[in-house]
Design an enzyme around this catalytic site. Structure first.
Site, PDB file in Angstrom:
ATOM      1  N   LYS A   1      23.905  24.997  26.452  1.00  0.00           N
ATOM      2  CA  LYS A   1      23.979  24.427  25.106  1.00  0.00           C
ATOM      3  C   LYS A   1      24.138  25.530  24.064  1.00  0.00           C
ATOM      4  O   LYS A   1      24.987  25.445  23.186  1.00  0.00           O
ATOM      5  CB  LYS A   1      22.713  23.627  24.812  1.00  0.00           C
ATOM      6  CG  LYS A   1      22.631  22.376  25.632  1.00  0.00           C
ATOM      7  CD  LYS A   1      21.736  21.371  24.970  1.00  0.00           C
ATOM      8  CE  LYS A   1      21.954  20.002  25.563  1.00  0.00           C
ATOM      9  NZ  LYS A   1      22.904  19.207  24.844  1.00  0.00           N
TER      10      LYS A   1
ATOM     11  N   HIS B   1       2.691  23.459  33.682  1.00  0.00           N
ATOM     12  CA  HIS B   1       1.591  23.526  32.720  1.00  0.00           C
ATOM     13  C   HIS B   1       0.259  23.757  33.433  1.00  0.00           C
ATOM     14  O   HIS B   1      -0.778  23.876  32.788  1.00  0.00           O
ATOM     15  CB  HIS B   1       1.497  22.230  31.916  1.00  0.00           C
ATOM     16  CG  HIS B   1       2.725  21.941  31.108  1.00  0.00           C
ATOM     17  ND1 HIS B   1       2.886  22.403  29.827  1.00  0.00           N
ATOM     18  CD2 HIS B   1       3.858  21.263  31.401  1.00  0.00           C
ATOM     19  CE1 HIS B   1       4.068  22.004  29.361  1.00  0.00           C
ATOM     20  NE2 HIS B   1       4.675  21.312  30.291  1.00  0.00           N
TER      21      HIS B   1
ATOM     22  N   SER C   1      24.489  19.755  17.092  1.00  0.00           N
ATOM     23  CA  SER C   1      25.849  19.629  17.620  1.00  0.00           C
ATOM     24  C   SER C   1      26.767  18.860  16.674  1.00  0.00           C
ATOM     25  O   SER C   1      27.985  18.851  16.854  1.00  0.00           O
ATOM     26  CB  SER C   1      25.826  18.920  18.975  1.00  0.00           C
ATOM     27  OG  SER C   1      25.045  19.650  19.879  1.00  0.00           O
TER      28      SER C   1
ATOM     29  N   HIS D   1      -4.251  18.001  14.382  1.00  0.00           N
ATOM     30  CA  HIS D   1      -2.991  18.641  14.001  1.00  0.00           C
ATOM     31  C   HIS D   1      -1.930  18.371  15.068  1.00  0.00           C
ATOM     32  O   HIS D   1      -0.823  17.932  14.763  1.00  0.00           O
ATOM     33  CB  HIS D   1      -3.194  20.143  13.801  1.00  0.00           C
ATOM     34  CG  HIS D   1      -1.918  20.938  13.808  1.00  0.00           C
ATOM     35  ND1 HIS D   1      -0.989  20.849  12.806  1.00  0.00           N
ATOM     36  CD2 HIS D   1      -1.407  21.809  14.716  1.00  0.00           C
ATOM     37  CE1 HIS D   1       0.039  21.638  13.086  1.00  0.00           C
ATOM     38  NE2 HIS D   1      -0.185  22.234  14.243  1.00  0.00           N
TER      39      HIS D   1
END
Lengths: 544, 374, 57
Positions: free
Chosen positions: A345, A317, A282, A90
């Site tokens: 943003k 991580h 955007s 997956h």
């Protein structure tokens, strides 16, 4: 740079334009050969998009197998061996087969149209990089039928589970990733060459639409990190087949080295999957707010900043692998910093909408849902950045919730938004409004019902990648599984919308959306096979 | 409608007061150590920061969506830049993050201070169980999943601590600083107990350190957090925290039991005894790969029932169990099982499921082999 | 060069005056900006690392 000449016409260009003699000499192949041999950016773009949609459904079916098993505690449908293959496949299929090719497909279609180029700079390479993908993924999927089964070590394939303890099919998995990686690198080279060389005369870098900008930066990221992935899987190949011990502690190797290398690729990879989404959103938000994008320049800078920072955060991580304290602090600080340009943003999008004139066509619905849900994923990302707290969050469903919020209601919704936005340009028809709205609302409900409860199951202590779980997590998993099936089923509506839209529907004019400004809206809808054979006159509507 | 309810319930519970959230098991546990409380408060601070930012940003967004609708005849403004606003909304998050980094750094430094421990425990991950060794005390044992297979397959009703129960928990004294040294014999595992806020990878070839000082007696449950193969879901961690006195008694009991077991090595064992003990060992250690009926799961896990090579070569059978097979999933049981257990399980494998070789292996033979190699 | 460094720092923050940006993009020497960008990138990494080292003490 912008005044560079258009590319030499390829034979196919001349057939379409010159006609007559040329046409007799170079008849366009028909049927299957037309698609196998095409060098046209629009046809290749369509191939990418169809391929990615196919992979999206295959990866989705794997996800539904996982969710069906997790519907209740206990083992009902599949055994742990197969469950692990499903979670792994997956992830691999969705990352490398669905999301990335979808963005490349959109880039193929839209980058030449948005910069006024007749085609991609390297059309034959373009054909090659697409046709590598079906090869790679046929090989990858075929591992499921091999003795011992397919990859079962998670899409992050940590050594030594993926080397010493891996099923025999792992060598084929490595080969297929190599092929997919070559495809990505070639695609990226092509996109960079196109953007740097084929812009319409008068279009400067700071005149480019943000989708083009984000893809330019993404392409550089791809070229920078894909070789790292190739390197790390080659080391695995050597460990498995040639007796080396890069990652085998018994031979003096280092399993943690694998994680450093993988995430040095893997973290920029995450941004590869989200930067083009920023570009799409955007484009859409200003169009349906009928107002120019707020802070265009800071959007470009923020994209670049995110790209650079993405090389400096990989070890977040790995907060629980036992890094030295200094490294732990360094990666915590850089990871927190990456929230700043990402926040910029989101603020810019909101400021674009502020005092605009907003309407809610399907592309806008998906774009708005993107902003909200991506931000939710960003918030959990900020929480995960706090290293001490990550000792609790790490490898739980909280992380699963986080990255699915960024990738599904994030990246995938942006792709859907882009598809709805540009379908009129591709097919000449508007997508069916009612069906699109049904698709949107069912998707929003399904996606949140699936992934929101995962925050809670994760915080309550449910580790990821387990086929069976303790009883206190049962309610959350019921909700997630129901949501997953709802979400999966509602994507069939999307297929229906596309089929209807290709067949017919309300005719779209060249400028399909009232507030749309970029160059693609200056060519007819549907876009003819060849556009901008003579470069357009570009007048920057941004007065720089 | 159900969706809406789940959504609203989710939103409410996460925003609700801490005790309510806790009671429902929706939130991170506060835990029973100073570190776990620090982490919990960091978690709640950053959560509320996110909530506040979210309310402001989404509030502005939905206000705009509502107020400036095209259908209400809104006319778009033309502004598209505002340097000072941009500076402000870059600077404020930056300051918030610096403010967040300070307490996070302090907590992390505390977590990394493994010095001056009162007790050292070696924790070794194995597919798929944990082995605990009390360093300097000569007490060591493995801790296997305690949930019966019938509950997993659904043949029996699931118990209260389904998948979070073991045959032998790790027993720790409260109030003492316990240092955990973590490593692995095969793939990467991760030892995690949410209530103790300890999650640390166990990596082959590395020894990682972490520490815990438990404040309240009790039973704390967790599980392996790093994908480690097929039974990743079935290697729980259970910690039983007891008062110092009780802990000392327990240590003495463990040592006595070990001494008793050692005596068993010297005597002659009967076939029935060995088979009975072997079946028990096989069930807890071998059956997860080679299956309860010995049919295995080729090619990774060969069948033992009717395995001619196994029947023909008893010496190799024994050495495989003791030393494992390098480059495969078969681990070495030299340090995991004692001589009695190895003898019993080999005897069992040679006589169960129609193998009927008639061989019996005596613990004394195994003890000799184990000593030779050391 | 100093000019380029100032522009790069502004880019790090993501905020720049319109006039200055026009000026920068009018300049025909991207090399200077790339060099300044790399330099400031290294400075940034060293700075964060330094903070981490100090904080860890």
């Amino acid at each position: 740079m912008a005044s560079t000449l258009p590319p030499k016409p390829t034979p196919e260009h001349s057939t379409a334009t010159a006609g007559g003699m040329a046409e007799a000499g170079h008849a366009r192949p028909r049927g299957l050969m037309r698609w196998l041999l095409t060098t046209n950016h629009k046809e290749i773009g369509s191939l990418y998009l169809i391929f990615s949609l196919t992979m999206f459904f295959i990866g989705g079916i794997f996800a539904l197998v996982v969710r069906a098993e997790l519907f209740q505690p206990g083992l009902q449908l599949v055994q742990p061996e197969f469950f692990n293959q499903m979670t792994t496949m997956h992830g691999l299929i969705m990352v490398f087969g669905a999301i990335m090719p979808a963005f490349v497909g959109l880039a193929n279609w839209m980058v030449p149209l948005q910069i006024g180029a007749p085609d991609m700079a390297l059309p034959r390479l373009n054909n090659f990089s697409f046709w590598l993908l079906p090869v790679a993924f046929t090989l990858l999927l075929s591992t499921l039928l091999m003795p011992g089964g397919g990859p079962n070590f998670g899409w992050t394939f940590y050594a030594p589970l993926s080397t010493t303890y891996a099923p025999p099919s792992t060598t084929f998995f490595i080969l297929s990733l190599h092929i997919a990686g070559i495809s990505s690198i070639l695609g990226a080279i092509n996109i960079i060459a196109t953007i740097l060389n084929l812009r319409a005369p008068g279009m400067r870098m700071m005149d480019m639409p943000l989708f083009v900008w984000t893809w330019l930066i993404t392409a550089f990221l791809l070229i920078a990190v894909m070789p790292v992935l190739a390197g790390v899987i080659t080391m695995m190949l050597m460990d498995i087949n040639f007796g080396t011990s890069f990652f085998n502690a018994a031979g003096g190797g280092d399993p943690v080295l694998f994680q450093h290398l993988f995430w040095f690729f893997g973290h920029p990879e995450v941004y590869i999957m989200i930067l083009p989404a920023f570009g799409i959103v955007s484009a859409i938000i200003p169009t349906f707010s009928r107002k120019r994008l707020f802070g265009y320049a800071s959007m470009v800078y923020a994209t670049a900043a995110i790209a650079i920072l993405s090389f400096l955060v990989w070890a977040h991580h790995m907060f629980v692998v036992g890094l030295p304290l200094v490294a732990e602090l360094f990666f915590m600080y850089t990871t927190m910093l990456i929230a700043v340009p990402t926040g910029v943003k989101v603020f810019n999008w909101v400021a674009t909408m502020f005092r605009g004139s907003i309407s809610f066509e399907p592309p806008m619905l998906f774009a708005l849902a993107f902003v909200v849900q991506f931000t939710v994923g960003g918030f959990s990302g900020l929480m995960l950045a706090i290293s001490p707290a990550d000792f609790q969050y790490h490898d739980t469903y909280f992380v699963v919730a986080h990255f699915h919020y960024v990738l599904v209601p994030g990246a995938l919704f942006a792709i859907l938004a882009g598809a709805y936005y540009w379908l009129p340009k591709w097919t000449g028809h508007y997508p069916h409004l009612r069906l699109s709205q049904w698709h949107f609302w069912l998707s929003v409900i399904g996606v949140n019902l699936t992934f929101f409860p995962m925050h809670f199951s994760g915080l309550a202590g449910m580790p990821r990648r387990i086929p069976d779980y303790a009883l206190q997590f049962a309610d959350f998993n019921v909700a997630s599984s129901l949501g997953a099936f709802l979400f999966g089923a509602s994507q069939l509506l999307f297929v229906l919308v596309i089929i209807k839209c290709v067949r017919g529907g309300e005719k779209a004019p060249a400028k399909a959306w009232e507030g749309a400004e970029d160059l693609e809206w200056s060519v007819p809808s549907p876009a003819p096979l060849h556009t901008f054979e003579t470069p357009p006159d570009f007048h920057p509507h941004r007065q720089h | 409608m159900r969706t809406l309810l789940v959504w609203m319930a989710g939103g409410l519970a996460s925003a609700a007061l801490t005790p309510i959230a806790l009671a429902n098991g929706w939130n991170m546990p506060v835990g029973v150590t100073a570190v776990s409380r620090d982490i919990y408060s960091l978690h709640m601070i950053i959560f509320w920061i996110c909530v506040v930012i979210g309310v402001i940003v989404f509030g502005a967004m939905f206000y705009s969506l509502f107020r400036y609708r095209h259908s209400r005849g809104a006319k778009a403004a033309t502004f598209h830049e505002h340097t000072s606003v941009e500076v402000i909304w870059t600077a404020i998050p930056l300051l918030i993050l610096v403010g967040m980094a300070v307490p996070a750094t302090a907590t992390l430094k505390n977590m990394y201070d493994t010095s001056e421990a009162d007790l050292d425990i070696m924790v070794t991950g194995q597919q798929w169980r944990w082995r605990y060794e009390y360093l300097g005390e000569e007490v060591a044992f493995t801790s296997n999943l305690g949930t019966p297979r019938e509950q997993i397959s659904g043949a029996d009703e699931k118990g209260e601590h389904y998948l979070l129960e073991v045959d032998e928990p790790l027993v720790l004294p409260v109030g003492q600083k316990v240092r955990l040294l973590l490593t692995s014999d095969d793939v990467i595992h991760s030892w995690w107990v949410p209530d103790l806020a300890v999650k640390q990878d166990a990596i082959p070839g590395f020894v990682n350190e972490n520490w815990v000082r438990i404040e309240e007696p009790g039973i704390y449950r967790g599980q392996c957090a790093e994908l480690c193969g097929k039974d990743h879901a079935f290697m729980p961690v259970v910690v039983e925290a007891v008062e110092q006195e009780r802990f000392d008694e327990w240590l003495v009991e463990r040592k006595e039991a070990a001494a008793q077991e050692a005596q068993g090595v010297d005597r002659e064992w009967g076939m029935d005894e060995l088979m009975e003990r072997g079946e028990q060992v096989y069930g807890s250690v071998c059956a997860s790969c080679h299956q309860p009926d010995g049919t295995g799961n080729p090619p990774a896990f060969p069948a033992l029932a009717g395995n001619q090579a196994l029947l023909d070569e008893p010496e190799r059978h024994i050495s495989t169990v003791i030393d494992g097979v390098s480059g495969s999933a078969m681990p070495a049981f030299r340090n995991t099982l004692n001589a009695v257990e190895i003898a019993a399980v080999v005897t069992y494998e040679r006589n169960a499921w129609g193998n009927e070789s008639g061989d019996s292996v005596q613990p004394s033979e195994i003890a000799e082999l184990l000593e030779q190699d050391e | 060069m100093w000019q380029a460094i100032k522009s790069v720092l502004a880019a790090f923050l993501g905020v720049q005056k319109d006039a200055r940006r026009r000026e920068d993009f009018a300049s025909n020497r991207p090399g200077t900006f790339i060099a300044a960008g790399l330099l400031m990138g290294v400075v940034f990494v060293v700075l964060v690392a330094l903070v981490a080292v100090l904080a860890a003490r």
